[in-house]
Each structure stands twice: as structure tokens, then as C-alpha cells.
Design an enzyme around this catalytic site. Structure first.
Site, PDB file in Angstrom:
ATOM      1  N   CYS A   1      -5.381   6.675  -2.813  1.00  0.00           N
ATOM      2  CA  CYS A   1      -4.718   5.392  -3.039  1.00  0.00           C
ATOM      3  C   CYS A   1      -3.356   5.656  -3.652  1.00  0.00           C
ATOM      4  CB  CYS A   1      -5.562   4.507  -3.946  1.00  0.00           C
ATOM      5  SG  CYS A   1      -4.830   2.883  -4.255  1.00  0.00           S
TER       6      CYS A   1
ATOM      7  N   CYS B   1       0.859  -1.184   0.000  1.00  0.00           N
ATOM      8  CA  CYS B   1       0.000   0.000   0.000  1.00  0.00           C
ATOM      9  C   CYS B   1       0.891   1.229   0.000  1.00  0.00           C
ATOM     10  CB  CYS B   1      -0.917  -0.011   1.224  1.00  0.00           C
ATOM     11  SG  CYS B   1      -1.904   1.489   1.414  1.00  0.00           S
TER      12      CYS B   1
END
Length: 239
Positions: A211, A73
Site C-alpha cells: 500500500c 492510491c
């Protein structure tokens, strides 16, 4: 059992962080489902564990809010780097392990953390994905996590703000072409050096405020398919 945790956010992605170098957390899947619940838990997009690594300063282990393994991530990588620095686990320039790959990060100041991502593992452009009776043109980039990039102008979408992300994004996220599913990024071209992106994240199973790996995937697709020019060259990382 009482466990110390830290709540951090990177550009809107929020995470619950744990120093698990002593291995006290035995069931991260159930922990993620419980603490990430925004009504009965702390609330977050996922949890991140700092664990021991034999090849780097530490290992980052990421689980989505539904308990599924998240791999890498981008925003979480910046958060875990900041936490590792705060806890004295790493210095300003560090390397950490995540999903069997090494990543480099640098603490710039109190508010900025720079994360260096390797070249994407896989890229596929000009995909045609059928949903119901319509075909969507899309591009796939694995930037540490799998991402589908859907340009609005290539699919007759006039206003990115009016897309029902949780409906259309979910359908594309579970498209049978992707065995393990994918994240989905809807992208509009704003200017020759600016894009607008909205993301449906797998594991969260909904739209998130940001994101990191999705931003990278969307920029790569924009450069490759929209002929954007790189505004900056990469910088060499020195420990």
C-alpha cells in the site's frame, strides 16, 4: 462491447487499467466489481481509469475492487503514470489529477517510477480506540487516503506476522470514530531506519501485498512518534 485493458502491479498492489479519455466506460462501479473478481474476472485490488483533465496531463480515477470510490492510491499512481507514458499521453515528467488534487510523477527507467505526494491533509496522534473490552493506541494520517497506523509495541503485540489482519484490521477499519471508514496499517519497528508494515485495505476488504499511501502514512507516524530522522530531503519537481 470490447474494451482494451492493461494489468499492472506496483509492489504487489495490482490494478486493471483503462484509457477512458473517450468516456466509453459509463458504469465503473459495476465494472470494478466484475473485472476485479479473482475467480470470475481478471482479478485485481481495483481499477484505474485515465480520463481527460483541464488542469493536468490526465485525470486518474480509482475504484476499489468492491466498486467503492478509492480516491488516491500511491502504487496505483505509479502504475497509471507508467501507462500514460507508454501510451504517449504524458512525457517522462508529468502531473495528473486525482481526487481533486494534483500529483507529480517521473519515469526513472523501465522499472522505476517516482511519485511525489503532497503533505498529508490530516494527522491525529495518540488515539485510543475501544474494541470490545480492549483499547488500542493508534495514529491517523490522511496521505491522500485515510490511514490508521497501529504500532505493535504500543499495543502489546509481540509478532506482527501472527496478527489476524482480516479480523482485527476489519474491526478497526469500521470503527465508529471514522465516519467513512479507514485503511489500517500494523507497523513493527525493525531498525532505526526500517519498519515492517501489513495493511488492511478498505474497499478490498482484506490484506493487500502493499500500500503506497499506507507506507507514507506509516513513515510519517514513525518519524513523528518514534523520532526517526528523515534520511533524505525532498526534491523539487521540475517539468
Amino acid at each position: 462491447m470490447r474494451i482494451e485493458f492493461f494489468k499492472m502491479t506496483g509492489a504487489g498492489n495490482d490494478f486493471i487499467m483503462f484509457d477512458n479519455r473517450d468516456g466509453k466506460i459509463k458504469n465503473p462501479v459495476e465494472l470494478a466489481r466484475w473485472v476485479c473478481d479473482r475467480h470470475f474476472g481478471v482479478g485485481a485490488d481495483g481499477i484505474i481509469l485515465i480520463e481527460k483533465s483541464e488542469t493536468a496531463d490526465f485525470k486518474m480515477v480509482y475504484y476499489n475492487s468492491d466498486g467503492s470510490f478509492g480516491g488516491m492510491c500511491g502504487n496505483g499512481g505509479r502504475c497509471v503514470a507508467k501507462l500514460a507514458y507508454m501510451l504517449g499521453i504524458a512525457k517522462e515528467k508529468m502531473k495528473f489529477e486525482a481526487n481533486k488534487k494534483l500529483y507529480f510523477a517521473e519515469i526513472i527507467d523501465d522499472e522505476k517510477v517516482k511519485l511525489y505526494l503532497p503533505n498529508p491533509r490530516k494527522r491525529e496522534f495518540n488515539l485510543k480506540l475501544k474494541l470490545d473490552k480492549k483499547f488500542f493506541k493508534a495514529h491517523f494520517v490522511d496521505s491522500g487516503a485515510p490511514h490508521l497506523v497501529v504500532f505493535t509495541d504500543e499495543n502489546g503485540i509481540k509478532n506482527i506476522e501472527k496478527i489476524n489482519i482480516n479480523n482485527l484490521g476489519k474491526k478497526l477499519r469500521f470503527h465508529p470514530r471514522f465516519k467513512h471508514g479507514t485503511n489500517v496499517n500494523f507497523v513493527s519497528i525493525i531498525a532505526e531506519d526500517t519498519i515492517r508494515m501489513r495493511t488492511y485495505e478498505r474497499g478490498v476488504e482484506g490484506e493487500t501485498l502493499a500500500c503506497g499511501t499506507g507506507s507514507v502514512a506509516s513513515v510519517i507516524a514513525s518519524v513523528e512518534k518514534k523520532k526517526y530522522k528523515n534520511s533524505r530531503q525532498g526534491e523539487n519537481f521540475k517539468r
